[in-house]
Design an enzyme around this catalytic site. Structure first.
Site, short mmCIF file in Angstrom:
data_model
loop_
_atom_site.label_atom_id
_atom_site.label_comp_id
_atom_site.label_asym_id
_atom_site.label_seq_id
_atom_site.Cartn_x
_atom_site.Cartn_y
_atom_site.Cartn_z
CG ASP A 42 -15.50 20.90 15.52
OD1 ASP A 42 -14.95 21.30 14.47
OD2 ASP A 42 -14.85 20.51 16.51
CG ASP B 213 -18.34 31.70 13.03
OD1 ASP B 213 -18.06 31.66 14.24
OD2 ASP B 213 -17.88 32.54 12.25
CG ASP C 108 -5.65 26.76 15.64
OD1 ASP C 108 -4.51 27.06 16.05
OD2 ASP C 108 -5.88 26.44 14.46
CE LYS D 253 3.88 30.11 11.22
NZ LYS D 253 3.85 30.02 9.74
CG ASP E 117 -1.54 21.43 24.57
OD1 ASP E 117 -2.17 22.28 23.92
OD2 ASP E 117 -0.93 20.49 24.04
CB THR F 199 -9.05 14.71 25.10
OG1 THR F 199 -7.93 15.62 25.05
CG2 THR F 199 -10.24 15.39 25.77
NE ARG F 200 -7.53 10.52 19.26
CZ ARG F 200 -8.20 10.10 18.20
NH1 ARG F 200 -8.03 8.88 17.76
NH2 ARG F 200 -9.05 10.91 17.58
CG PHE F 201 -5.42 17.53 21.23
CD1 PHE F 201 -4.86 17.70 19.98
CD2 PHE F 201 -5.28 18.55 22.16
CE1 PHE F 201 -4.16 18.86 19.66
CE2 PHE F 201 -4.59 19.71 21.84
CZ PHE F 201 -4.03 19.86 20.58
CD GLU F 202 -5.79 16.88 29.21
OE1 GLU F 202 -5.40 17.26 30.33
OE2 GLU F 202 -6.97 16.64 28.94
#
Length: 265
Positions: free
Chosen positions: A121, A148, A171, A175, A207, A244-247
């Site tokens: 990361d 990277d 990510d 757009k 998601d 996960t929390r994000f999920e």
């Protein structure tokens, strides 16, 4: 498991050497923490699939970086080929690209101590958070790479050195003009495939429905990968991938999470 490292005061200079990290700073002395731009100008400035986030490093995260980065962290500088057998004591190694704050990574490492996780990361607070979780829970099978992932794959990992690769909630670049920045593209798969052992598992999760559709299309069309699902579709969430929390936030918004599991043929 705590979502944030406990707030531990900085050690006295005589205990740690000259204090190199100011509260809130993301810059560390060479070798003491992640470099701001580890590859420098040695590689072409391609279109990147990630956007570095600048946010405050807590005291606890800075302490974890100072304590564990010299042994468990590495900068992706493209200057050497890694010996994963030496780094992980001969364990099979899974590459995880993008781990956020590292809670899910730590859970997977704890549940499967016989597998090494090379977690990549660019988010300094997340790097510190994961190192803190690993340190407090005795997770010696985690290494944190800064930079990277493309340079890591292309310059620093030898052929058939990875047992698998995980890309969870990358990510989506929603757009249309930014779709070229999405990580899961034919060129990425062509780069990744030779670094995986035959039969190595690529596990993606998202998601974002349009990105899931693109992932499925691109993976299905690539000659080096084969879907683990007989019907050629998405897979149920495997038990080894934590929620996960994000999920959870996505599910609360009504998003549908798709898992894709493909083997290298």
């Amino acid at each position: 498991m705590s979502e944030q490292p406990e707030n531990i005061p900085h050690p006295a200079p005589e205990a740690q050497g000259e204090q190199r990290v100011r509260r809130g700073s993301q810059r560390f002395a060479p070798g003491e923490g992640p470099a701001p731009d580890p590859a420098g100008s040695h590689y072409e400035r391609r279109i990147r699939s990630f956007q570095p986030r600048r946010s405050r490093v807590t005291t606890g995260q800075a302490e974890a970086l100072l304590k564990r980065w010299p042994d468990w962290g590495l900068d992706i500088d493209g200057a050497r080929v890694l010996d994963l057998d030496e780094m992980f004591g001969g364990l099979p190694v899974v590459l995880e690209i993008g781990f956020g704050m590292g809670e899910a990574t730590a859970q997977m490492a704890a549940a499967d101590p016989g597998t090494g996780i090379l977690a990549v990361d660019v988010h300094t607070p997340g790097q510190g958070n994961l190192l803190g979780l690993a340190d407090r829970n005795g997770l010696t099978n985690v290494r944190v790479a800064n930079g990277d992932a493309i340079i890591l794959l292309r310059e620093m990992l030898p052929p058939e050195s990875l047992a698998g690769c995980r890309v969870y909630f990358p990510d989506p670049w929603p757009k249309a003009r930014h779709h070229k920045r999405r990580l899961i593209q034919p060129d990425f798969l062509t780069l990744l495939a030779p670094r995986l052992v035959k039969g190595g598992l690529l596990h993606c999760a998202t998601d974002w429905e349009p990105y899931a559709e693109q992932m499925l299309e691109v993976l299905t069309a690539h000659p080096d990968f084969e879907n683990t699902q007989a019907d050629g579709g998405y897979a149920p969430r495997p038990g080894f991938r934590p929620l996960t929390r994000f999920e959870g936030q996505g599910l609360d918004k009504g998003h549908v999470v798709h898992d894709l599991l493909f083997h290298r043929v």
